[in-house]
Motif scaffolding. Structure first.
Motif, PDB file in Angstrom:
ATOM      1  N   GLN A   1     -39.310 -40.807  13.454  1.00 31.15           N
ATOM      2  CA  GLN A   1     -40.546 -40.151  13.833  1.00 31.15           C
ATOM      3  C   GLN A   1     -40.359 -38.669  14.154  1.00 31.15           C
ATOM      4  O   GLN A   1     -41.305 -37.893  14.008  1.00 31.15           O
ATOM      5  N   ALA A   2     -39.177 -38.257  14.575  1.00 35.81           N
ATOM      6  CA  ALA A   2     -38.946 -36.821  14.791  1.00 35.81           C
ATOM      7  C   ALA A   2     -38.964 -36.079  13.455  1.00 35.81           C
ATOM      8  O   ALA A   2     -39.505 -34.963  13.357  1.00 35.81           O
ATOM      9  N   LEU A   3     -38.377 -36.672  12.418  1.00 40.15           N
ATOM     10  CA  LEU A   3     -38.443 -36.051  11.094  1.00 40.15           C
ATOM     11  C   LEU A   3     -39.886 -36.008  10.595  1.00 40.15           C
ATOM     12  O   LEU A   3     -40.314 -35.006   9.998  1.00 40.15           O
ATOM     13  N   ASN A   4     -40.625 -37.079  10.823  1.00 36.81           N
ATOM     14  CA  ASN A   4     -42.038 -37.077  10.439  1.00 36.81           C
ATOM     15  C   ASN A   4     -42.805 -35.979  11.176  1.00 36.81           C
ATOM     16  O   ASN A   4     -43.694 -35.329  10.615  1.00 36.81           O
TER      17      ASN A   4
ATOM     18  N   LEU B   1     -35.807 -29.846  18.690  1.00 40.51           N
ATOM     19  CA  LEU B   1     -35.658 -31.173  18.119  1.00 40.51           C
ATOM     20  C   LEU B   1     -34.343 -31.318  17.362  1.00 40.51           C
ATOM     21  O   LEU B   1     -33.737 -32.393  17.348  1.00 40.51           O
ATOM     22  N   SER B   2     -33.875 -30.249  16.740  1.00 41.55           N
ATOM     23  CA  SER B   2     -32.601 -30.312  16.024  1.00 41.55           C
ATOM     24  C   SER B   2     -31.436 -30.500  16.987  1.00 41.55           C
ATOM     25  O   SER B   2     -30.485 -31.229  16.697  1.00 41.55           O
ATOM     26  N   ILE B   3     -31.493 -29.841  18.147  1.00 42.07           N
ATOM     27  CA  ILE B   3     -30.458 -30.042  19.162  1.00 42.07           C
ATOM     28  C   ILE B   3     -30.477 -31.495  19.649  1.00 42.07           C
ATOM     29  O   ILE B   3     -29.426 -32.136  19.795  1.00 42.07           O
ATOM     30  N   TYR B   4     -31.670 -32.021  19.886  1.00 41.07           N
ATOM     31  CA  TYR B   4     -31.809 -33.406  20.333  1.00 41.07           C
ATOM     32  C   TYR B   4     -31.243 -34.364  19.284  1.00 41.07           C
ATOM     33  O   TYR B   4     -30.428 -35.248  19.574  1.00 41.07           O
ATOM     34  N   MET B   5     -31.654 -34.181  18.050  1.00 42.77           N
ATOM     35  CA  MET B   5     -31.221 -35.078  16.982  1.00 42.77           C
ATOM     36  C   MET B   5     -29.738 -34.901  16.661  1.00 42.77           C
ATOM     37  O   MET B   5     -29.054 -35.854  16.272  1.00 42.77           O
TER      38      MET B   5
ATOM     39  N   ALA C   1     -33.822 -29.128   6.184  1.00 44.93           N
ATOM     40  CA  ALA C   1     -32.503 -28.654   5.761  1.00 44.93           C
ATOM     41  C   ALA C   1     -31.735 -28.055   6.936  1.00 44.93           C
ATOM     42  O   ALA C   1     -30.540 -28.326   7.125  1.00 44.93           O
ATOM     43  N   GLY C   2     -32.408 -27.232   7.752  1.00 42.35           N
ATOM     44  CA  GLY C   2     -31.754 -26.684   8.933  1.00 42.35           C
ATOM     45  C   GLY C   2     -31.384 -27.763   9.924  1.00 42.35           C
ATOM     46  O   GLY C   2     -30.294 -27.743  10.520  1.00 42.35           O
ATOM     47  N   ASN C   3     -32.278 -28.721  10.111  1.00 43.90           N
ATOM     48  CA  ASN C   3     -32.008 -29.848  11.003  1.00 43.90           C
ATOM     49  C   ASN C   3     -30.799 -30.648  10.528  1.00 43.90           C
ATOM     50  O   ASN C   3     -29.920 -31.012  11.321  1.00 43.90           O
ATOM     51  N   THR C   4     -30.735 -30.924   9.238  1.00 47.54           N
ATOM     52  CA  THR C   4     -29.624 -31.702   8.683  1.00 47.54           C
ATOM     53  C   THR C   4     -28.297 -30.978   8.857  1.00 47.54           C
ATOM     54  O   THR C   4     -27.271 -31.593   9.179  1.00 47.54           O
TER      55      THR C   4
END
Length: 626
Positions: free
Chosen positions: A501-504, A378-382, A519-522
């Motif tokens: 919704q991905a963050l949720n 999801l992090s790659i997608y976002m 935090a890793g996603n950001t």
């Protein structure tokens, strides 16, 4: 991947703070917001680990929490759980093998003091006016408007510089790509800033970092506007982004402090729309400034003025909202007026430990980012979607200035197509709240993370379609300019739907470690936001508008199956994770006894009233998401 010693210490700290409670989320809680370093951990009274109690957690109904714990889940929130999750709370982090020093002046060590819990200040019941959730509605709305302006200023400053890149490149005789570093370094500041501002907001409250950050933000934007050379501009832009990251990391947590479960979802969704529309509103403002007699420097002066206004508003009118720090102020007043030096707040017991600081704000987020398939994918997608948000700052001028011959300012107006799409997405998410509540009620109050994903899937399809539409309608002059402009409706709708919704979904999946997951996603998506604008010019010039957009659209389409796969198999991945305590509730049948009461109800019904009065409903900082 197993929990390390630092994780176990944090779980134990939560147990010490509130041994009889588990921070179950109520059915009214739909949206939450993450602050970049907060994390709530907990354990059962028998000391079982998060992995061992996974099944038990799944059987706890949240639909009647408010009735079961009127104090715990009401507006009053004591600081204990939040305190336990704050960096430096764990006494083990301050252990020393050195012998105790002498007391001094020939004095013996004094006898132990009475139980310190008797000297710890608390809120005075669920209606204590000191608590931010009990403020008058007018005060909440004014505070929200003030902080919304502060956040909009920070987001606005990220992209206004894109309108000035060609003028700066011409003045300092560098390439346009080098000029775009002003945008990239600002977004890079977004990636690094939360490592300071988030833990500071937990230690010293929300007000101090916001005031300090907006002061620094103003100063460095003044430096950008008055710079005599390019290197000064780039350095000042980075630090402007570093300080500007504070509202993005802290303001959402302020909303979590002020609004209860029923209103927080609306507040956070509106806040998120402000964050994502800000970068798209500034290009046309900057474009008209650059085209006028004012010149590119007034892009910096305008942001400086906006930052100064935000700083003054926060300095004189913003009150503290963080419950632990509010109690620090209460304890200070009581000490002064009663002359009893033992009176204190839990937050005053904290000693910051560097090792724990690094673990919570860098080590664990990186382990989750690269070790958890859900977070990594999801992090790659976002990151791709977020990178395209800033890539559009270059792509739109290629179409509307290069093909249709618009001026810089008029070209910036075409971003309103994406803004409209984001507004539609925000309204759609808000309209889904009654549906989500009905799903919760039908599932006995147990939330299923995969319920978030249909919006992500729809947003992914919409975003990919918007890219194809933009490319194949924007490369020809005989196609009316409104056609590529309208493609922004699909792109904007998809962008915000995916992010909200991905963050949720990440928060619902990782619960106690949600803050580290975000935090890793950001971190990853901010790197993409900084890097994508740097190659956009070469790609659109080399491949052409239509084929560059086709390539990006194909990548976006190829990423759509990620939320589809998680919708189908995400529960199996969470079962195998050491960090995702939420089990798969599909087909979930809550175990009940002969009287019809669920097991979870009976577990919580046995909690004594004293524990209910002292324990918080949960750690709001770690369970929140947009």
């Amino acid at each position: 991947m197993a929990l390390d010693e630092a994780d176990r210490e944090i779980i134990a700290a939560e147990h010490d703070a509130s041994p009889t409670m588990f921070p179950v989320r109520s059915s009214e809680e739909i949206e939450r917001v993450i602050s970049a370093s907060s994390v709530s951990t907990t354990t059962t009274s028998d000391g079982r680990s998060a992995r061992e109690r996974t099944v038990g957690m799944s059987r706890v109904s949240t639909s009647r929490d408010l009735d079961r714990h009127p104090t715990t889940l009401s507006r009053i929130q004591t600081q204990r759980s939040q305190h336990s999750a704050t960096v430096g709370r764990d006494p083990k982090s301050r252990e020393s093998r050195k012998p105790l020093p002498e007391f001094g002046a020939g004095k013996p060590y004094p006898p132990p003091l009475p139980d310190r819990e008797g000297y710890v200040v608390e809120f005075d019941g669920p209606d204590d006016p000191l608590h931010a959730q009990n403020w008058p509605l007018k005060k909440k709305l004014l505070t929200a408007a003030m902080l919304g302006y502060t956040t909009m200023t920070s987001a606005f400053g990220s992209s206004i510089f894109s309108s000035a890149t060609r003028a700066i490149a011409a003045q300092f005789e560098v390439s346009v790509t080098v000029g775009l570093l002003g945008v990239s370094l600002y977004v890079l500041g977004f990636a690094t800033g939360p490592t300071l501002w988030a833990p500071l907001s937990e230690l010293r409250g929300r007000r101090l970092p916001l005031v300090l950050a907006m002061f620094g933000f103003t100063i460095f934007n003044i430096g950008t506007a008055s710079a005599k050379d390019l290197q000064t501009i780039l350095i000042c832009r980075f630090f402007a982004g570093f300080f500007g990251a504070c509202p993005l990391a802290v303001v959402a947590a302020v909303f979590s402090d002020m609004f209860d479960n029923r209103t927080r979802g609306v507040a956070i969704t509106i806040f998120s729309m402000a964050v994502f529309t800000g970068p798209l509103m500034s290009p046309f403002v900057g474009g008209f400034i650059v085209d006028s007699y004012l010149g590119w420097r007034w892009c910096g002066w305008l942001i400086s003025i906006m930052g100064a206004v935000a700083f003054l508003l926060d300095l004189f009118f913003l009150e503290e909202t963080y419950p632990p720090v509010i109690l620090v102020g209460k304890a200070e007043e009581l000490r002064r007026r009663t002359l009893n030096w033992g009176i204190h707040a839990k937050q005053e017991e904290i000693e910051v430990d560097f090792r724990e600081l690094v673990t919570k704000n860098f080590s664990r987020p990186m382990r989750l980012l690269f070790g958890e398939p859900i977070i990594a994918a999801l992090s790659i997608y976002m990151a791709f979607i977020y990178g395209l948000l800033y890539l559009f700052l270059t792509a739109y001028p290629f179409v509307f200035q290069g093909v249709h011959g618009f001026s810089t300012g008029v070209s910036g107006l075409t971003f309103f197509g994406m803004i409209v799409g984001q507004l539609i997405s925000g309204v759609t998410v808000l309209a889904q709240q009654p549906w989500y509540q009905r799903k919760l009620a039908a599932n006995n109050g147990v939330p299923v993370p995969e319920w978030r994903l249909p919006s992500v899937i729809a947003g992914g399809v919409s975003f990919a379609a918007g890219l194809f539409w933009f490319g194949w309608s924007g490369y020809r002059q005989d196609v009316h300019w409104i056609v590529p402009t309208l493609s922004g409706i699909l792109s904007g709708f998809g962008l915000l739907s995916i992010f909200l919704q991905a963050l949720n979904y990440l928060v619902d999946s990782y619960l106690m470690f949600a803050a580290s997951a975000i935090a890793g996603n950001t971190f990853l998506r901010s790197l993409a936001g900084a890097g994508f604008p740097l190659f956009s010019s070469y790609m659109f010039e080399g491949m052409g508008i239509q084929w560059a957009s086709t390539l990006l659209g194909c990548v976006a389409a190829a990423l759509v199956p990620i939320p589809v796969l998680f919708y189908l198999y995400g529960h199996k991945l969470r079962e195998r994770s050491s960090f995702a305590p939420t089990p798969p509730p599909r087909g979930f049948d809550d175990t009940t006894d002969d009287a019809g009461d669920s097991v979870g109800d009976k577990e919580f019904a046995g909690a004594n009233s004293a524990a209910q009065a002292s324990a918080p409903r949960r750690d709001e900082r770690a369970d929140n998401a947009v």
